[in-house]
Design an enzyme around this catalytic site. Structure first.
Site, PDB file in Angstrom:
ATOM      1  N   TYR A 142     -38.069 -27.708  55.762  1.00 41.31           N
ATOM      2  CA  TYR A 142     -38.410 -28.253  54.456  1.00 41.31           C
ATOM      3  C   TYR A 142     -39.522 -29.358  54.214  1.00 41.31           C
ATOM      4  O   TYR A 142     -40.016 -29.638  53.312  1.00 41.31           O
ATOM      5  CB  TYR A 142     -37.137 -28.593  53.455  1.00 41.31           C
ATOM      6  CG  TYR A 142     -36.137 -27.456  53.545  1.00 41.31           C
ATOM      7  CD1 TYR A 142     -36.374 -26.194  53.768  1.00 41.31           C
ATOM      8  CD2 TYR A 142     -34.900 -27.526  52.906  1.00 41.31           C
ATOM      9  CE1 TYR A 142     -35.601 -25.091  53.632  1.00 41.31           C
ATOM     10  CE2 TYR A 142     -33.963 -26.731  52.633  1.00 41.31           C
ATOM     11  CZ  TYR A 142     -34.371 -25.548  53.356  1.00 41.31           C
ATOM     12  OH  TYR A 142     -33.353 -24.419  52.792  1.00 41.31           O
ATOM     13  N   LYS A 191     -29.764 -22.350  66.512  1.00 35.39           N
ATOM     14  CA  LYS A 191     -30.137 -20.949  66.750  1.00 35.39           C
ATOM     15  C   LYS A 191     -30.870 -21.215  67.987  1.00 35.39           C
ATOM     16  O   LYS A 191     -32.131 -20.693  68.192  1.00 35.39           O
ATOM     17  CB  LYS A 191     -31.108 -20.380  65.689  1.00 35.39           C
ATOM     18  CG  LYS A 191     -31.428 -18.988  65.706  1.00 35.39           C
ATOM     19  CD  LYS A 191     -30.524 -17.987  65.794  1.00 35.39           C
ATOM     20  CE  LYS A 191     -30.925 -16.591  66.005  1.00 35.39           C
ATOM     21  NZ  LYS A 191     -29.631 -15.335  65.833  1.00 35.39           N
ATOM     22  N   ASP A 223     -26.130 -17.308  62.895  1.00 31.56           N
ATOM     23  CA  ASP A 223     -25.736 -15.960  62.314  1.00 31.56           C
ATOM     24  C   ASP A 223     -24.224 -15.785  62.485  1.00 31.56           C
ATOM     25  O   ASP A 223     -23.489 -15.246  61.906  1.00 31.56           O
ATOM     26  CB  ASP A 223     -26.709 -14.878  62.943  1.00 31.56           C
ATOM     27  CG  ASP A 223     -26.815 -15.192  64.562  1.00 31.56           C
ATOM     28  OD1 ASP A 223     -26.352 -16.260  64.983  1.00 31.56           O
ATOM     29  OD2 ASP A 223     -27.237 -13.991  65.277  1.00 31.56           O
ATOM     30  N   ASP A 247     -28.211 -25.751  54.202  1.00 31.07           N
ATOM     31  CA  ASP A 247     -28.302 -25.599  52.742  1.00 31.07           C
ATOM     32  C   ASP A 247     -27.763 -24.253  52.610  1.00 31.07           C
ATOM     33  O   ASP A 247     -27.071 -24.007  51.558  1.00 31.07           O
ATOM     34  CB  ASP A 247     -30.030 -25.377  52.550  1.00 31.07           C
ATOM     35  CG  ASP A 247     -30.409 -25.206  50.984  1.00 31.07           C
ATOM     36  OD1 ASP A 247     -29.474 -25.288  50.253  1.00 31.07           O
ATOM     37  OD2 ASP A 247     -31.586 -24.970  50.716  1.00 31.07           O
ATOM     38  N   ASP A 251     -23.761 -23.617  50.975  1.00 29.56           N
ATOM     39  CA  ASP A 251     -23.529 -22.619  49.614  1.00 29.56           C
ATOM     40  C   ASP A 251     -22.334 -21.616  49.876  1.00 29.56           C
ATOM     41  O   ASP A 251     -21.587 -21.227  48.938  1.00 29.56           O
ATOM     42  CB  ASP A 251     -24.899 -22.212  49.171  1.00 29.56           C
ATOM     43  CG  ASP A 251     -25.420 -23.187  48.248  1.00 29.56           C
ATOM     44  OD1 ASP A 251     -25.131 -24.151  48.052  1.00 29.56           O
ATOM     45  OD2 ASP A 251     -26.430 -22.289  47.450  1.00 29.56           O
TER      46      ASP A 251
END
Ligand code: NAD
Length: 356
Positions: A142, A191, A223, A247, A251
């Site tokens: 980001y 990852k 994942d 992020d 959620d």
């Protein structure tokens, strides 16, 4: 103790829910012999209306001299057509950057009284769950190098994920310390089978794990983590992860609690000063109707007591009061499904009664 708290009420239901949390903080101060002083500052759409800017300098300056900051929510249809830089939401990134908040703590807890709200099968959540997500907030993709250019196949765009040792160490330290105060179990999500930045992340987390032998630390690929959160959420205690993975996963975790009006958050930096806010938005559809669920903001105030003021007993008193009110069957409209609902003020009064 005496503490100065900056209040950023914001827009929509922001003023209603922040005022509920202030009433709870005042009750805590009276009960435990503290003095909290509250100073309101403008942020978001209300700041645009009054000053032309979503984050006036006075607001930033006020937050930087406060001991901590409590925020409601910003935004609403009135300001939706403004250009990006003038949007109320821009103020959120601005205040986090100004306060140098690199850690985002988001608990996702299934309240026993609210099991029916959870979208997962009953047998999956029979044991409940109580997860703390520690998300890196100021680094990674980001904030990395980005751009648009012409490449082999024409127009293309790129974003870069880059993490330094310093950034990984400081967020991992917060996560290990948090795990130490909870169930002593930390899952680091990355990852590393694909990304170089994740391989550095994993190596540093492993190095730091040696300093925390009392915390059981394991890695998980992102994942798999997305899958495990809905397959068996009870396996998690503390999760630490990068900005983008955090992020998305936070959620997902909030949704499996089934109740957006219940979830608090804390953003922290190197000092005790933090920014505490509910995870939901300004809910313009119910603003000014005394219908909003104030619990996420009241629990954000409890997080402030715990993380900024080191008042664990006081924080627990608030959490226990909320638990008891829910266990007694009281619900705001968002949780009542058309049945009997209490108003924002009534819910706050019930929590205050339990606190006393
Ligand atoms: P939202 O979270 O405001 O609302 C989504 C739904 O949940 C609505 O139906 C709302 O009524 C309900 N809801 C949310 N909080 C509730 C509460 N405490 N009690 C009862 N019901 C509640 O999300 P949205 O509708 O997508 O966004 C509305 C505005 O809020 C937008 O302008 C958006 O940009 C802004 N927003 C701000 C923040 C923030 O300030 N941190 C976060 C998300 C969205």
């Amino acid at each position: 103790m005496e503490k100065k708290i900056a209040l950023l009420r914001g827009d929509g239901i922001g003023p209603e829910i922040v005022d509920s949390a202030v009433r709870v903080l005042e009750a805590v101060a009276a009960k435990y012999g503290h003095k909290f002083t509250f100073t309101p500052y403008l942020i978001g759409g209300s700041a645009i209306d009054a000053t032309g800017k979503p984050l006036p300098e006075e607001t930033v300056a006020g937050c930087l001299v406060a001991d901590s900051v409590l925020l409601g929510a910003v935004g609403g249809p009135k300001w939706d057509t403004l250009p990006g830089d003038l949007r109320p939401e821009k103020a959120l990134l601005g205040i986090r950057a100004a306060m140098e908040l690199f850690t985002n703590l988001r608990p996702a807890k299934l309240y026993p009284a609210l099991k029916g709200e959870c979208p997962l099968r009953e047998d999956i959540v029979a044991a409940g769950f109580d997860i703390m997500i520690v998300r890196e907030l100021t680094g990674g993709i980001y904030f990395g190098e980005r751009g648009q250019r012409w490449g082999k196949y024409g127009e293309e765009a790129y974003d870069t994920e880059c993490y330094s040792r310093m950034e990984i160490e400081r967020i991992a330290r917060v996560a290990f310390e948090t795990a130490r105060k909870r169930g002593k179990k930390l899952t680091s999500i990355d990852k590393a089978n694909v990304l170089e930045s994740s391989r550095l992340w994993r190596r540093i987390v492993h190095e730091m794990a040696e300093q925390y032998p009392d915390v059981a630390c394991a890695d998980m690929l992102v994942d798999n983590a997305a899958m495990q959160l809905v397959r068996n959420p009870a396996q998690f205690d503390v999760i630490v992860t990068s900005n983008m993975f955090g992020d998305i996963l936070s959620d997902e975790a909030s949704q499996i609690t089934g109740s957006i009006g219940m979830l608090p958050s804390a953003s922290l930096g190197d000092t005790a000063r933090g920014l505490y806010e509910p995870i939901h938005g300004s809910a313009p559809d119910i603003a000014g109707q005394n219908k909003a669920n104030p619990i996420a903001t009241i629990l954000s105030a409890a997080m402030m007591l715990l993380y900024s003021f080191d008042m664990a007993t006081e924080a627990k008193a608030i959490i226990d009061a909320v638990d008891r009110v829910l266990a007694a069957g009281y619900r705001t409209a968002d949780l009542a499904h058309g049945g009997d609902a209490v108003t924002t003020t009534e819910m706050t009064d019930l929590i205050l009664k339990e606190l006393k």
